[in-house]
Design an enzyme around this catalytic site. Sequence first.
Site, mmCIF file in Angstrom:
data_model
loop_
_atom_site.group_PDB
_atom_site.id
_atom_site.type_symbol
_atom_site.label_atom_id
_atom_site.label_comp_id
_atom_site.label_asym_id
_atom_site.label_seq_id
_atom_site.Cartn_x
_atom_site.Cartn_y
_atom_site.Cartn_z
ATOM 1 C CG ASP A 182 -1.721 1.186 1.431
ATOM 2 O OD1 ASP A 182 -2.343 1.614 0.440
ATOM 3 O OD2 ASP A 182 -1.757 1.746 2.542
ATOM 4 C CG ASP A 202 -1.863 7.579 0.492
ATOM 5 O OD1 ASP A 202 -1.115 8.561 0.471
ATOM 6 O OD2 ASP A 202 -2.589 7.247 -0.455
#
Length: 187
Positions: free
Chosen positions: A16, A18
């Site tokens: 991922d 963020d």
Amino acid sequence: MSRTGNYKSVTHVIFDMDGLLLDTERLYTVSFQEICDRKIQEKIFPSAELMPGVERLIRHLHSYNIPIAVATSSAGQTFEMKTSQHKDFFSLFSHIVLGDDGDVKNGKPQPDSFLVCASRFNPAAQPEKCLVFEDAPNGVLAGRAAGMQVVMIPDDNLDRGLTQEASMVLRTMEEFKPELFGLPAYS
């Protein structure tokens, strides 16, 4: 903090972005405090720093030719803003699946982004051979729904009850031991 268990060896790693690779969560807070002014994001997102231990792990995996990719909910324009100061770093990934990718029909907690990401490795990776790194509960659920093991590095303020689905929970990427998942150990 980490859960003990039998971890299966993996061949591919998906990240991922963020709050996991980039410290953007803090910047969202800042921009919301600026009365949700969309224009402020263009000024502050390029200042996003890499999270602790991230560059070491990515460069380590890359040096051993372990296929790595990013599956992010960020859309193209926002992704460009957030990564503008880290072009060399993001060039190490074999591919990046964005939130506005046409093949990703449903966002997290649905598994679409991770399954699309796995399918784009060349050759395509089997989901059970992929390890996902996530910071958010919905991302962990998405990784699990895709049939993947998930290492969670949650925000310090997250309710620990929301980490139950993760294969392993760490405070920072610096605590990760690649060899637990059959990946090359740090030298």
